[in-house]
Enzyme design. Sequence first.
Site, mmCIF file in Angstrom:
data_model
loop_
_atom_site.group_PDB
_atom_site.id
_atom_site.type_symbol
_atom_site.label_atom_id
_atom_site.label_comp_id
_atom_site.label_asym_id
_atom_site.label_seq_id
_atom_site.Cartn_x
_atom_site.Cartn_y
_atom_site.Cartn_z
ATOM 1 N N SER A 93 0.858 -1.186 0.000
ATOM 2 C CA SER A 93 0.000 0.000 0.000
ATOM 3 C C SER A 93 0.885 1.223 0.000
ATOM 4 O O SER A 93 1.789 1.346 0.833
ATOM 5 C CB SER A 93 -0.917 0.015 1.228
ATOM 6 N N GLY A 94 0.623 2.144 -0.930
ATOM 7 C CA GLY A 94 1.454 3.328 -1.030
ATOM 8 C C GLY A 94 1.297 4.275 0.137
ATOM 9 O O GLY A 94 2.295 4.737 0.723
ATOM 10 N N SER A 95 0.052 4.608 0.496
ATOM 11 C CA SER A 95 -0.144 5.528 1.622
ATOM 12 C C SER A 95 0.410 4.932 2.906
ATOM 13 O O SER A 95 0.992 5.647 3.736
ATOM 14 C CB SER A 95 -1.635 5.865 1.788
ATOM 15 N N ASP A 255 -10.911 5.538 0.079
ATOM 16 C CA ASP A 255 -9.536 5.860 0.456
ATOM 17 C C ASP A 255 -9.434 7.381 0.433
ATOM 18 O O ASP A 255 -9.756 8.029 -0.560
ATOM 19 C CB ASP A 255 -8.564 5.241 -0.551
ATOM 20 N N CYS A 259 -4.460 6.968 -3.141
ATOM 21 C CA CYS A 259 -4.204 5.519 -3.122
ATOM 22 C C CYS A 259 -2.971 5.170 -3.945
ATOM 23 O O CYS A 259 -2.995 5.208 -5.180
ATOM 24 C CB CYS A 259 -5.409 4.718 -3.627
ATOM 25 N N GLY A 260 -1.900 4.816 -3.251
ATOM 26 C CA GLY A 260 -0.636 4.538 -3.935
ATOM 27 C C GLY A 260 -0.680 3.352 -4.871
ATOM 28 O O GLY A 260 -0.258 3.438 -6.037
ATOM 29 N N THR A 261 -1.178 2.213 -4.399
ATOM 30 C CA THR A 261 -1.220 1.037 -5.268
ATOM 31 C C THR A 261 -2.270 1.208 -6.361
ATOM 32 O O THR A 261 -2.081 0.733 -7.489
ATOM 33 C CB THR A 261 -1.496 -0.235 -4.457
#
Length: 349
Positions: A93-95, A255, A259-261
Amino acid sequence: MQLKSYISVVGCHAEGEVGDVIVGGVLDAPRTCKTMYEKLVYFQTQRDDIRQLLLNEPRGRSSMNANLILPPCDPQAEAGFLIMESDEYAPMSGSNAICTATVLLETGMIPMVEPVTTFNLDTAAGLVGITAACENGKCKAVTFDNAASFVFGLDIPIEVPGLGTVRVDVAWGGMMFALVDAASCGLKIDNSHGPKLVEVGERIKRAVQSQYVPIHPENPLIKGVTNFCWTQPSEQIQDKLVAVNTVVVSPGRFDRSPCGTGTCARMAVMHARGELQVQQQFEHRSIIGTKFDCQIRATTKVGEHDAILARITGRAWITSFKQVVLDPTDPFPSGFRVPDQWHVPSDSS
């Protein structure tokens, strides 16, 4: 008082999305777990009480995540971490990576070097490179180089109850995403459309899950779509592309970050369509207006799939230091969910 659990947590959010970080009170997985994915499976199957305790009510809420810092399995990494969400353990997960990196640096668990600190995080999706901009003891921004992202299929026809045929893109960005243009369903990414975006997004996602099952070519245990992303067309603003998205996270909420991913998955889709080139600047915005600055740093292959290597920059802020405890007489050791906040839409329109 004798407590059954005493967990030390640093509260944090990245561009609005809560990603609290567990820094004490939880032991590592057994030594038989040789990869971070094996550690993920262990906590998912043997220690899910931790996730439930922290994320369910009365201690948690639907719009939050928890990250567990663990020793890395890859010798190239300074730390490993697992991502706990309301309904799953996300491989990446990016965040949450931005939150975890910020907490590691600002609490001194990884020494901060100004003006730039670099290190690697070990995740269940692979090694993630971190470049943190630091000033006066503050981690001002985190850039992560994600593991490869790629597309499984574009414009896949999915039959959705009450909607008919919906064209869906399916891509991997560290989690499995279904992506749909909001306008194709008569919607717009805006707070005024919020309840409908959640309800329809969850409905489309469940239809995808029943009709199309992508399998990661390098880890067949990772399969099936677990996240849904609404998109709107990008536009050129000065020297960069800008687009808005919102990811619907089960059991039915947005989110808060871009959302990073989900951004990585969308960048893979955009590249596959010829809409985003290598090194081109891309700004991805959330439903609350926060942003990630992004680019494709290179291309690669994952199995038979053409893939991209995404680079994303965002910010995180520490919000609290807390000890979460479980009294042995507490009637809710696994917490609880109430449908006013933990919304699960029906399959009918």
